[in-house]
Design an enzyme around this catalytic site. Structure first.
Site, PDB file in Angstrom:
ATOM      1  N   HIS A 315       0.858  -1.188   0.000  1.00  0.00           N
ATOM      2  CA  HIS A 315       0.000   0.000   0.000  1.00  0.00           C
ATOM      3  C   HIS A 315       0.886   1.228   0.000  1.00  0.00           C
ATOM      4  CE1 HIS A 315      -3.132   2.838   1.071  1.00  0.00           C
ATOM      5  NE2 HIS A 315      -3.979   1.906   0.676  1.00  0.00           N
ATOM      6  N   ASP A 372      -7.999  -5.439   0.064  1.00  0.00           N
ATOM      7  CA  ASP A 372      -8.480  -6.272  -1.045  1.00  0.00           C
ATOM      8  C   ASP A 372      -8.061  -7.723  -0.931  1.00  0.00           C
ATOM      9  OD1 ASP A 372      -9.837  -4.308  -2.380  1.00  0.00           O
ATOM     10  OD2 ASP A 372      -7.995  -3.512  -3.243  1.00  0.00           O
TER      11      ASP A 372
HETATM   12  N1  ACO Z   1       4.090  -7.610  -4.903  1.00  0.00           N
HETATM   13  C1  ACO Z   1       5.436  -7.637  -5.116  1.00  0.00           C
HETATM   14  N2  ACO Z   1       6.238  -6.558  -4.990  1.00  0.00           N
HETATM   15  C2  ACO Z   1       5.664  -5.403  -4.625  1.00  0.00           C
HETATM   16  C3  ACO Z   1       4.288  -5.304  -4.383  1.00  0.00           C
HETATM   17  C4  ACO Z   1       3.492  -6.454  -4.519  1.00  0.00           C
HETATM   18  N3  ACO Z   1       2.178  -6.425  -4.294  1.00  0.00           N
HETATM   19  N4  ACO Z   1       3.981  -4.032  -4.047  1.00  0.00           N
HETATM   20  C5  ACO Z   1       5.139  -3.351  -4.079  1.00  0.00           C
HETATM   21  N5  ACO Z   1       6.165  -4.186  -4.424  1.00  0.00           N
HETATM   22  C6  ACO Z   1       7.581  -3.844  -4.499  1.00  0.00           C
HETATM   23  C7  ACO Z   1       7.909  -3.065  -5.763  1.00  0.00           C
HETATM   24  O1  ACO Z   1       8.259  -3.936  -6.833  1.00  0.00           O
HETATM   25  C8  ACO Z   1       9.051  -2.206  -5.298  1.00  0.00           C
HETATM   26  O2  ACO Z   1      10.193  -3.016  -5.249  1.00  0.00           O
HETATM   27  P1  ACO Z   1      11.666  -2.369  -5.566  1.00  0.00           P
HETATM   28  O3  ACO Z   1      11.884  -1.388  -4.460  1.00  0.00           O
HETATM   29  O4  ACO Z   1      12.580  -3.540  -5.542  1.00  0.00           O
HETATM   30  O5  ACO Z   1      11.542  -1.730  -6.919  1.00  0.00           O
HETATM   31  C9  ACO Z   1       8.681  -1.855  -3.860  1.00  0.00           C
HETATM   32  O6  ACO Z   1       7.862  -2.944  -3.422  1.00  0.00           O
HETATM   33  C10 ACO Z   1       7.904  -0.545  -3.721  1.00  0.00           C
HETATM   34  O7  ACO Z   1       6.797  -0.590  -4.618  1.00  0.00           O
HETATM   35  P2  ACO Z   1       6.084   0.667  -5.278  1.00  0.00           P
HETATM   36  O8  ACO Z   1       5.420   0.269  -6.542  1.00  0.00           O
HETATM   37  O9  ACO Z   1       7.061   1.803  -5.332  1.00  0.00           O
HETATM   38  O10 ACO Z   1       5.012   1.002  -4.187  1.00  0.00           O
HETATM   39  P3  ACO Z   1       3.803   2.004  -4.383  1.00  0.00           P
HETATM   40  O11 ACO Z   1       3.604   2.660  -3.085  1.00  0.00           O
HETATM   41  O12 ACO Z   1       4.049   2.879  -5.564  1.00  0.00           O
HETATM   42  O13 ACO Z   1       2.592   1.050  -4.778  1.00  0.00           O
HETATM   43  C11 ACO Z   1       0.753  -0.394  -4.643  1.00  0.00           C
HETATM   44  C12 ACO Z   1       1.593   0.684  -3.915  1.00  0.00           C
HETATM   45  C13 ACO Z   1       0.276   0.130  -6.016  1.00  0.00           C
HETATM   46  C14 ACO Z   1      -0.506  -0.687  -3.805  1.00  0.00           C
HETATM   47  C15 ACO Z   1       1.622  -1.672  -4.805  1.00  0.00           C
HETATM   48  O14 ACO Z   1       2.008  -2.160  -3.532  1.00  0.00           O
HETATM   49  C16 ACO Z   1       0.903  -2.754  -5.597  1.00  0.00           C
HETATM   50  O15 ACO Z   1       0.954  -2.746  -6.835  1.00  0.00           O
HETATM   51  N6  ACO Z   1       0.183  -3.719  -4.911  1.00  0.00           N
HETATM   52  C17 ACO Z   1      -0.565  -4.729  -5.605  1.00  0.00           C
HETATM   53  C18 ACO Z   1      -1.896  -4.144  -6.095  1.00  0.00           C
HETATM   54  C19 ACO Z   1      -2.892  -3.893  -4.964  1.00  0.00           C
HETATM   55  O16 ACO Z   1      -3.091  -4.749  -4.105  1.00  0.00           O
HETATM   56  N7  ACO Z   1      -3.534  -2.720  -5.003  1.00  0.00           N
HETATM   57  C20 ACO Z   1      -4.539  -2.347  -4.017  1.00  0.00           C
HETATM   58  C21 ACO Z   1      -4.077  -1.162  -3.234  1.00  0.00           C
HETATM   59  S1  ACO Z   1      -5.182  -0.845  -1.920  1.00  0.00           S
HETATM   60  C22 ACO Z   1      -6.519  -0.153  -2.620  1.00  0.00           C
HETATM   61  O17 ACO Z   1      -6.489   0.516  -3.615  1.00  0.00           O
HETATM   62  C23 ACO Z   1      -7.760  -0.423  -1.925  1.00  0.00           C
END
Ligand code: ACO
Length: 437
Positions: A315, A372
């Site tokens: 998140h 979720d």
């Molecule tokens: N699975 C694997 N790796 C992940 C995940 C994940 N779910 N989420 C983040 N990471 C990793 C990224 O690859 C990144 O790794 P790195 O530092 O080696 O490059 C690091 O964690 C940081 O990730 P960001 O994308 O910079 O985090 P951001 O804050 O931008 O994204 C998000 C948050 C979009 C929710 C992300 O965690 C994600 O895509 N999760 C899966 C989708 C999801 O569940 N969305 C629902 C969000 S809650 C809602 O809207 C109700």
């Protein structure tokens, strides 16, 4: 800008040093001690702007609606902890709280409830719009189109400066989003539309419109109604997320509430936002079908060469447990027990959670289950089809979107949202006729 009422830290300044020059910038402090540097004068005085990819460090407004402390796993609507509201309140009361800023009295509750009931019927001509969509059309596309089309049917309400107009518009949106959602579902199944029943409360009416048949009313079970109501309540607002920021941005241009909310629905649809609940279930199904115990999938999402993510994990704001995920997991256990259901996908989800929470990749990045991760299991138990999951999220988020729109409307300081950019394209060049390119 919205109306956070209390402290602007009088007199405290931050200093930015830009080469030879330095500039003092005011520090703003929120009611929970959050601190920001007000850069409103930065460009005028220095020529610099700030650059913040994905807005991770940018406060876009002051708002008095929802407080989140992502490090401590805190979520409060208008000051009330989400755990307390989930335990003691229900969705329509929380909707009132978010929109009006206080918990309703008996009279206010009765009036709000009456407004929702009086405005639950779609304009009859709208039924024909549904005929134009293919039965395979995604219900989020239908939802955003129909909400936008509502502004054609109620032009007399589009003058939002009248408080009464706003109330009716808000009630129409809150109430009719259910009716549209149910119609979208029935259209996809080739089933006749069922009208709302004014004797039913909010969540039971949606279940009735989705699942009753003309010759057989849906068996409304108390625990199912409660579970659905809780899903809505937990999704009701989440401050400046992607869809709410979209609603606020469109609202800042002066667009009407229907148009703003239709834009919010489109933003919510994306799999990294509200569409994640659908993506989680598809992921769990896929893992279950492949016979993987979750280990292969976990290894795959850790590989930077792979774009696949562990859906329902991570998140932008929560770097600790999402408090909504805890509540929803407990409720989903209760619901499955009450309905005497066991779901193999729940086992897959539990295994994935266990593995992820003990894996340094997830621990180091502070990736925890979000709301979720378990909401899909609960919706599946209720009988809601996967394609409708994000629509359920949109129904829940409606009061939040309306509250944020109202915050902008009520603010005397509101300006159109218009970010700047750093241009990295071609420098000036000149037109070349086609035969010389
Ligand atoms: N699975 C694997 N790796 C992940 C995940 C994940 N779910 N989420 C983040 N990471 C990793 C990224 O690859 C990144 O790794 P790195 O530092 O080696 O490059 C690091 O964690 C940081 O990730 P960001 O994308 O910079 O985090 P951001 O804050 O931008 O994204 C998000 C948050 C979009 C929710 C992300 O965690 C994600 O895509 N999760 C899966 C989708 C999801 O569940 N969305 C629902 C969000 S809650 C809602 O809207 C109700």
């Amino acid at each position: 800008m919205g109306g956070s009422n209390r402290p602007e830290s009088a007199g405290k300044m931050a200093k930015a040093v830009l080469g030879e020059e330095s500039i003092e910038l005011p520090i703003v402090v929120g009611t929970e001690g959050e601190r920001a540097i007000d850069i409103g004068q930065l460009r005028n005085r220095t020529g610099y702007i700030t650059l913040d990819d994905g807005y991770a460090n940018t406060g876009s407004c002051k708002s008095a609606i929802t407080f989140i402390d992502g490090e401590r796993g805190i979520l409060r609507y208008r000051g009330y902890p989400i755990e307390e509201l989930a335990e003691r309140s229900r969705f329509t009361e929380v909707a009132y709280l978010l929109i009006e800023g206080h918990l309703p009295t008996h009279e206010e509750e009765a009036r709000f409830s009456r407004l929702l009931t009086e405005n639950e019927l779609l304009h009859e001509d709208m039924r024909f719009h549904f005929e134009g969509f293919p039965s395979t059309g995604h219900p989020m596309a239908i939802l955003s189109s129909i909400i936008n089309a509502q502004s054609c049917f109620y032009p007399e309400l589009l003058l939002p400066d009248k408080q009464e107009n706003f109330e009716i518009m808000a009630a129409r949106l809150m109430s009719q989003v259910r009716t549209v959602a149910a119609y979208a579902y029935r259209k996809s199944r080739g089933l006749p539309f069922i009208y709302p029943n004014p004797d039913f409360k909010y969540s039971e009416n949606l279940l009735h419109m989705m699942f009753s048949l003309p010759y057989k009313p849906y068996d409304l079970k108390e625990e199912v109604i409660k579970a659905l109501d809780l899903i809505f309540l937990l999704h009701a607002d989440h401050e400046q997320n992607c869809s709410t920021s979209t609603v606020r941005m469109v609202a800042s241009s002066g667009a009407n509430l229907f148009a703003c909310v239709a834009a919010g629905v489109c933003a919510l649809w994306g799999p990294l936002h509200g569409g994640a609940n659908q993506a989680v279930l598809e992921m769990l199904n896929e893992i279950h079908r492949s016979g993987d115990d979750g280990s292969n999938f976990i290894e795959m999402v850790k590989d930077p060469a792979n774009k696949q993510r562990l859906m329902g994990f991570g998140h932008r704001v929560y770097k600790n447990f999402d408090p909504r995920a805890k509540i929803i997991k407990a409720q989903s256990d209760r619901l499955l027990a009450a309905l005497n259901l066991s779901d193999p996908l729940l086992d897959v989800a539990q295994r994935l959670e266990e593995k992820a929470l003990s894996d340094p990749y997830f621990v180091d990045r502070k990736l925890y289950p979000n709301v979720d991760f378990y909401s899909g299991i609960m919706m599946r138990a209720i009988g809601i089809p996967v394609a409708m999951f994000t629509v359920m999220f949109a129904i829940g988020r409606m009061p939040g979107w309306i509250a944020h729109y109202k915050e902008i409307l009520d603010s005397s300081k509101s300006r159109i949202d218009r970010p700047r950019q750093i241009y990295v394209g071609e420098r000036e060049r000149h037109y070349v006729p086609r035969d010389q390119r």
